[in-house]
Design an enzyme around this catalytic site. Structure first.
Site, PDB file in Angstrom:
ATOM      1  N   TYR A  36      69.399  -2.139 -12.674  1.00  0.00           N
ATOM      2  CA  TYR A  36      68.487  -3.292 -12.623  1.00  0.00           C
ATOM      3  C   TYR A  36      67.748  -3.406 -13.964  1.00  0.00           C
ATOM      4  O   TYR A  36      68.059  -2.675 -14.916  1.00  0.00           O
ATOM      5  CB  TYR A  36      67.539  -3.164 -11.428  1.00  0.00           C
ATOM      6  N   ARG A  80      62.218   5.854 -10.005  1.00  0.00           N
ATOM      7  CA  ARG A  80      63.611   6.123  -9.597  1.00  0.00           C
ATOM      8  C   ARG A  80      64.503   5.952 -10.818  1.00  0.00           C
ATOM      9  O   ARG A  80      64.419   4.950 -11.529  1.00  0.00           O
ATOM     10  CB  ARG A  80      64.048   5.186  -8.473  1.00  0.00           C
TER      11      ARG A  80
HETATM   12  C1  LIG Z   1      71.807  -1.097   2.587  1.00  0.00           C
HETATM   13  C2  LIG Z   1      71.257  -0.346   1.431  1.00  0.00           C
HETATM   14  C3  LIG Z   1      70.258  -0.908   0.646  1.00  0.00           C
HETATM   15  C4  LIG Z   1      69.716  -0.215  -0.429  1.00  0.00           C
HETATM   16  N1  LIG Z   1      68.663  -0.752  -1.125  1.00  0.00           N
HETATM   17  C5  LIG Z   1      68.032  -0.021  -2.065  1.00  0.00           C
HETATM   18  C6  LIG Z   1      66.835  -0.476  -2.664  1.00  0.00           C
HETATM   19  O1  LIG Z   1      66.317  -1.523  -2.328  1.00  0.00           O
HETATM   20  N2  LIG Z   1      66.263   0.288  -3.629  1.00  0.00           N
HETATM   21  C7  LIG Z   1      66.815   1.489  -4.009  1.00  0.00           C
HETATM   22  O2  LIG Z   1      66.270   2.146  -4.894  1.00  0.00           O
HETATM   23  N3  LIG Z   1      67.929   1.949  -3.425  1.00  0.00           N
HETATM   24  C8  LIG Z   1      68.528   1.238  -2.461  1.00  0.00           C
HETATM   25  N4  LIG Z   1      69.633   1.764  -1.814  1.00  0.00           N
HETATM   26  C9  LIG Z   1      70.097   3.121  -2.150  1.00  0.00           C
HETATM   27  C10 LIG Z   1      69.483   4.133  -1.166  1.00  0.00           C
HETATM   28  O3  LIG Z   1      68.100   4.259  -1.342  1.00  0.00           O
HETATM   29  C11 LIG Z   1      70.122   5.517  -1.337  1.00  0.00           C
HETATM   30  O4  LIG Z   1      69.849   5.996  -2.641  1.00  0.00           O
HETATM   31  C12 LIG Z   1      71.622   5.491  -1.121  1.00  0.00           C
HETATM   32  O5  LIG Z   1      71.941   4.778   0.075  1.00  0.00           O
HETATM   33  C13 LIG Z   1      72.201   6.898  -1.018  1.00  0.00           C
HETATM   34  O6  LIG Z   1      71.627   7.608   0.034  1.00  0.00           O
HETATM   35  P1  LIG Z   1      72.354   7.816   1.485  1.00  0.00           P
HETATM   36  O7  LIG Z   1      73.655   8.467   1.194  1.00  0.00           O
HETATM   37  O8  LIG Z   1      71.390   8.682   2.229  1.00  0.00           O
HETATM   38  O9  LIG Z   1      72.509   6.465   2.094  1.00  0.00           O
HETATM   39  C14 LIG Z   1      70.200   1.068  -0.748  1.00  0.00           C
HETATM   40  C15 LIG Z   1      71.226   1.610   0.025  1.00  0.00           C
HETATM   41  C16 LIG Z   1      71.732   0.944   1.116  1.00  0.00           C
HETATM   42  C17 LIG Z   1      72.796   1.608   1.960  1.00  0.00           C
END
Ligand SMILES: Cc1cc2nc3c(=O)[nH]c(=O)nc-3n(C[C@H](O)[C@H](O)[C@H](O)COP(=O)(O)O)c2cc1C
Ligand SMILES: Cc1cc2nc3c(=O)[nH]c(=O)nc-3n(C[C@H](O)[C@H](O)[C@H](O)COP(=O)(O)OP(=O)(O)OC[C@H]3O[C@@H](n4cnc5c(N)ncnc54)[C@H](O)[C@@H]3O)c2cc1C
Length: 783
Positions: free
Chosen positions: A570, A618
Site C-alpha cells: 500500500y 505493520r
Molecule cells: C479477508 C482478509 C482481509 C484482510 N485485510 C487486511 C487489512 O485490512 N489489513 C491488514 O494489515 N491485513 C489484512 N489481511 C491480512 C491479515 O491480517 C493476515 O496478515 C493474513 O490473513 C495472514 O494471517 P492468517 O494466516 O492468520 O489469515 C487480510 C486478510 C484476509 C484473509
C-alpha cells in the site's frame, strides 16, 4: 535388464538391493571409486520412523542394521552451565562404515555386482544399460556435467562445520552451546556404537576466524575443539577422518531425471546435518525409485513417477532443514535467553516439535518453560502465578499503559462491506463477537484516511463525523462487554487503490467508479492497473495531515492503540520497497531515504496520539523476490521505527509485487518476527498461517514473538481464545455474564476431552526402539 549404479554410498547400495530383489534376473552393477572398507565420517542417525521403512522393504538388512545400532530417546541441551533433557525422541545411531558394509554384504548375497576402485568418468560406457542411477554424492560429477538439464541450485551456507569423532560415550543426542572468547561454538554429538560418538562442530565465519581455525591442520583444529569442549569430553580424545572445516551446500535440483539416468541421494538434494536426515533421504530415495520401478510399465514412466512422487517429501525435509540450519546460524540472537527458553527454542526450531507435543513427552520440561515465561511477566509488574502458571498464550502483556489480558490477537481484516467508508451492522457484529470471544487485542481492518485512500469501494474509513460515530459505538461495545483492547489500523491504499471487492477480483482495477491513485513511483500493480501518480511534496503533506486527522478521530472514538499500515504494497509500503520506489529525490534510493516519508507520517501520528497509548507499525519483512526487501532490511526498518517511538512491530510479509514467490507453510512468517524481535530488540507480533493454540504457545514460549495474530482462523471462530483457554484449563479469559453457562460447560468438558485426547495420542504412539530395548534389558523385579 541391465542397471548401472554410479556410487556405492547408502543411496546406490540400497537401490541396488531393492532393485535386485524385484528383478533377480537383472544385471545390476555398482561402481564405487573407493575401496570397499574405505571410511569417511563417523556415525549416521536414523529416526524410528525411518527404521520402520527399512523393516518393510528389506527385513534382512534391517535386522542386521538394528543389531549394530545404538539407541537413545533423549535430546540433551547444554547451555550456560545448564542441561535440559527431553525424552521420547526415538533415534538410533550406527557407524557409517558398518552401515555400508552391511549393505554391501546384502547386495552381494542377492547377486549385485560390486566393483570397487572403479570410478566412472563418463556414463557413455553404459549405452547398453536400461537404467543408470547417479548416486555419486554431494559433489556429483554427473549432476554438474548435465547442469543445464538438471538445473541444480547450490546455496552455500555461511556457518563453518567439521565432522569428527570421539570415544566419549553419550546417552542422549547432545547439543552443546559453548561460549568462548571468540564467539559461540556448537557441538552436535551422539553415540553410534559402544565407545564411539560422532561430533559435528559448527560456528559462524567470524568466530571461526577469530578462533584462528583458518589454515590449521586436522589435528590442530581437533586439538582446538578438544580445548573448547574439554570440560565435557572428560579426557576422551577427538578423532579425525577427513575432518576439514567446510561450508554446508544446500543443493536443490530442478530436474532429477535425464533420459534413462536418475539422480539419487545427495547428488540430487541435500539436507543439513542438524536434522540428521541425509542418509535417511538417500535410502528413502532408493525405496521410492524401487517402488516406481515396480509399478510403472516402462523405465521412462518409472523415472517420471519417482520424480513426481518423491519431490514433495524431499522438499518438505529440505524446508525443515533450512529452518533448522537458519536457527543454528543465528544462535547469537538467543544467547541472552533464559536457558530453559533457549532449550525450548532448540527443540521446536524446525516446527515438527511443538508445545503440546512436548507437554505429552516431557511435562516437567514444559512446566519449567511456563514458569520461566511467567517469571518474565512477573518481572514486568504483573501479579501472575509463577508456581502454577498458565500457558504463555494466556499471560498478560503491557505496551505503554495498555494492558492486554492475553497474547492472542485478531489480525486486521478488511470486510469490504462499508458504504462510503461507513461501517455497518456487519462490522458491529463482527468486531463485537470477536471481542467477546476472548482475544486480548482486536485490530480493525485497514481503515482509510480519506475517500481516495480506499482500496475498494467497500473499505471502511475514518475521515468524517458519521464514520467516527459508528467506530465509537463499536469501541464502546468492545470496552463494555469484554476485556479486549481494540487497535485502529490506519492506511492508504496507494497504487492498489480503486480496485474491486475481494470476492470480485482481488487487486483488480475497478471498471467503473474508480478514482485517481497515488504511489511513491508511477508503476502500476498489474500491467492493466491504473498508473499511479508519483506523489509530490504537496500531496505528501496532504496525506500526512489526513493521517493525523484520522488519528484525532480515532482518539475521540476511544481506541486503545493505533497501527500505521506500512505493509502489503500500500502507499507507505510503496515508499519502503525498492521494487516500487524509483524516486530520485530524498525519498528514494537508500533505505534511509525510502523510510523518510513513512517515518514522517509515523512521527506526526505519534505526536498526535496520546503518549500513554501504544502504537505499532505493520511491515512486510520480505518482498519474497529478488531485489526486494529482505529480513535484514526488516531489522533496519524496525530499528528506525523503534527509535521513532514504536511499541510493537507487526511483522507480515509480501504482497508488494505481483510476481513474488512466497514460501508458504505453517507459521511461515514467524522466522521474520523472530529475526526482527531478537536482532532489533523490539516487541513483535507475528501472523500468517498460525491456526492452533499449540502453535501460538510454541511461538511465544520460544521467544519468537510477543503477540500472535490470527486472521482467517478468527473469521470462522470468534471464540478461538476462549476455547483454547478451556483446553489449557486457563480460567483467565473474561466471559460476559450472558454467556457464563456456555463457558462453564466447555471448561468442564475440556478437562475430560483433553485427557481422552492425550490418552489416545499416547496409545497411538508406538514404543520407541530405545524404550523397547530398555524394557527388554530391565532386570526382573524380585518376587
Ligand atoms: C479477508 C482478509 C482481509 C484482510 N485485510 C487486511 C487489512 O485490512 N489489513 C491488514 O494489515 N491485513 C489484512 N489481511 C491480512 C491479515 O491480517 C493476515 O496478515 C493474513 O490473513 C495472514 O494471517 P492468517 O494466516 O492468520 O489469515 C487480510 C486478510 C484476509 C484473509
Ligand atoms: C558433517 C555431516 C554429518 C552428517 N551426519 C549425518 C547423520 O548423522 N545422519 C545422516 O543420515 N546423514 C548424515 N550426513 C549426510 C550423509 O553423509 C549423506 O547425506 C549420505 O551419505 C548421502 O548418501 P549418498 O549415497 O547420496 O551419497 P554418499 O554417501 O556421499 O555416497 C556417494 C558415493 O559415490 C562415490 N562416488 C562419487 N563419485 C563417483 C564416481 N565418479 N564414480 C564412482 N563412485 C563415485 C563416493 O565415493 C561415495 O561413496 C552427514 C553429512 C555431513 C557432511
Amino acid at each position: 535388464m541391465k542397471i548401472a549404479i554410479i556410487g556405492g554410498g547408502p543411496a546406490g547400495l540400497y537401490a541396488a538391493i531393492l532393485l535386485k530383489k524385484q528383478r533377480p534376473k537383472a544385471e545390476i552393477t555398482v561402481y564405487e571409486r573407493n575401496r570397499a572398507d574405505d571410511t569417511f565420517g563417523f556415525g549416521v542417525v536414523f529416526s524410528d520412523a525411518t527404521l520402520d521403512n527399512f523393516e518393510k522393504y528389506d527385513p534382512p538388512s534391517y535386522r542386521h542394521i538394528t543389531q549394530e545400532f545404538a539407541y537413545w530417546d533423549d535430546i540433551a541441551v547444554h547451555f550456560r552451565g545448564t542441561v535440559h533433557r527431553v525424552g521420547g525422541n526415538g533415534f538410533c545411531g550406527c557407524s557409517r562404515r558398518k552401515l555400508l558394509l552391511i549393505l554391501q554384504e546384502r547386495a552381494r548375497e542377492l547377486g549385485v555386482i560390486l566393483l570397487f576402485e572403479a570410478g566412472v568418468d563418463d556414463e557413455a560406457r553404459f549405452t547398453d544399460a536400461d537404467l543408470v542411477v547417479l548416486a555419486d554424492g554431494i559433489n556429483s560429477r554427473f549432476r554438474e556435467k548435465y547442469m543445464a538439464h538438471f538445473q541444480p541450485e547450490v546455496d552455500v551456507r555461511s556457518n563453518m562445520f567439521a565432522w569428527m569423532g570421539s570415544t566419549r560415550p553419550l546417552d542422549a543426542f547432545t547439543f552443546i552451546f559453548q561460549e568462548t572468547e571468540w564467539g559461540p561454538f556448537i557441538a552436535h554429538a551422539y553415540q553410534y556404537e559402544v565407545g564411539r560418538s560422532t561430533w559435528i562442530f559448527e560456528t559462524d565465519p567470524k568466530t571461526f576466524k577469530r578462533a584462528g581455525l583458518e589454515g590449521l591442520s586436522e589435528k590442530q583444529s581437533a586439538d582446538r575443539m578438544a580445548e573448547i569442549f574439554g570440560w565435557f569430553l572428560e579426557g576422551h580424545q577427538l578423532l579425525t577422518n577427513r575432518s576439514m572445516w567446510r561450508n554446508f551446500p544446500m543443493i536443490r535440483s530442478k530436474r532429477w531425471v535425464k533420459d534413462n539416468m536418475v539422480l539419487l541421494g545427495d547428488a540430487k538434494a541435500t539436507a543439513h546435518f542438524s536434522i540428521g536426515s541425509g542418509t535417511k533421504l538417500a535410502m528413502e530415495d532408493a525405496i521410492a525409485l524401487a517402488d516406481a520401478m515396480h509399478h510403472a510399465p516402462t523405465v521412462h514412466a518409472a523415472l517420471q513417477q519417482y520424480e513426481e512422487g518423491r519431490r514433495e517429501e524431499v522438499e518438505k525435509a529440505q524446508h525443515a532443514a533450512d529452518v533448522s540450519l537458519v536457527w543454528f546460524e543465528h544462535v547469537d540472537r538467543f544467547w541472552s535467553f533464559d536457558p530453559v527458553q533457549f532449550a525450548f527454542g532448540v527443540m521446536t526450531r524446525a516446527k515438527a516439535i511443538t508445545y503440546d507435543n512436548l507437554t505429552l513427552r516431557a511435562p516437567d520440561f514444559v512446566r519449567e518453560v511456563d514458569r520461566a515465561f511467567a517469571k518474565q511477566v512477573r518481572a514486568r509488574g504483573f501479579d501472575v502465578d509463577v508456581e502454577k502458571p498458565v500457558a504463555p498464550m494466556f499471560q498478560p502483556l503491557r505496551l505503554r499503559e495498555m494492558e492486554l489480558a492475553n497474547r492472542a490477537v485478531v489480525s486486521p481484516m478488511c470486510m469490504y462491506s462499508a458504504k462510503e467508508g461507513v461501517p455497518g451492522d456487519f462490522h458491529f457484529v463482527h468486531y463485537g463477537s470477536r471481542a467477546i470471544g476472548g482475544a486480548g487485542l482486536i485490530f480493525t481492518e485497514m481503515t482509510c484516511i480519506s475517500r481516495d485512500a480506499r482500496i475498494t469501494p467497500g473499505c471502511a474509513g475514518l475521515w468524517n463525523e458519521e464514520q467516527e460515530a459508528v467506530w465509537r459505538r463499536i469501541v464502546d461495545f468492545v470496552h463494555a462487554n469484554s476485556a479486549a483492547k481494540i487497535c485502529l489500523q490506519l492506511g492508504h491504499a496507494g497504487r492498489k487503490g480503486a480496485t474491486k471487492l475481494m470476492w470480485d477480483g482481488m487487486d483488480r482495477p475497478l471498471e467503473e467508479g474508480g478514482w485517481d491513485v497515488l504511489s511513491a513511483s508511477p508503476i502500476p500493480y498489474f500491467p492493466d492497473s491504473q498508473v499511479p501518480r508519483e506523489m509530490d511534496r504537496v500531496e505528501m503533506d496532504a496525506v500526512k495531515a489526513a493521517f493525523v486527522a484520522a488519528a484525532e478521530r480515532g482518539k475521540r472514538c476511544g481506541f486503545d492503540m493505533l497501527e500505521l499500515h506500512c505493509a502489503h504494497g500500500y502507499l507507505l509500503a510503496s515508499f519502503i520497497s525498492p521494487l516500487t520506489n524509483r524516486r530520485t529525490d530524498s525519498y528514494g534510493g537508500s533505505l534511509a531515504n525510502r523510510l523518510r516519508f513513512p517515518l514522517e507520517v509515523f512521527e506526526a501520528l505519534r505526536a498526535a496520539w496520546p503518549a500513554h497509548k501504544p502504537m505499532s507499525v505493520r511491515i512486510s519483512a520480505t518482498d519474497w523476490t529478488e531485489g526486494g526487501i529482505t529480513g535484514n532490511d526488516a531489522v533496519a526498518i524496525a530499528r528506525a521505527f523503534a527509535e521513532a517511538g514504536v511499541d510493537l512491530v507487526d511483522v507480515s510479509t509480501g504482497q508488494t509485487v505481483r510476481d513474488a514467490q512466497p514460501v508458504y507453510g505453517r507459521m511461515f512468517q514467524t522466522p521474520f518476527s523472530d529475526q526482527v524481535r531478537n536482532e532489533a530488540r523490539v516487541a513483535t507480533m507475528c501472523v500468517g498461517n498460525i491456526t492452533t493454540a499449540d502453535q501460538v504457545n510454541t511461538i511465544l514460549a520460544a521467544g519468537r514473538a510477543d503477540l500472535v495474530a490470527l486472521g482467517r482462523p478468527h473469521l470462522v471462530d470468534p471464540s478461538f481464545t476462549l476455547k483454547a483457554a478451556a483446553w489449557y484449563g486457563a480460567d483467565v479469559v473474561l466471559c460476559p455474564p450472558q454467556y457464563l453457562p456456555g463457558k462453564e460447560q466447555i471448561f468442564r468438558n475440556s478437562v475430560r476431552d483433553r485427557q481422552d485426547f492425550d490418552d489416545l495420542k499416547i496409545k497411538a504412539k508406538p514404543k520407541t526402539r530405545a524404550e523397547l530395548k530398555a524394557e527388554a534389558t530391565k532386570p526382573l523385579a524380585a518376587e
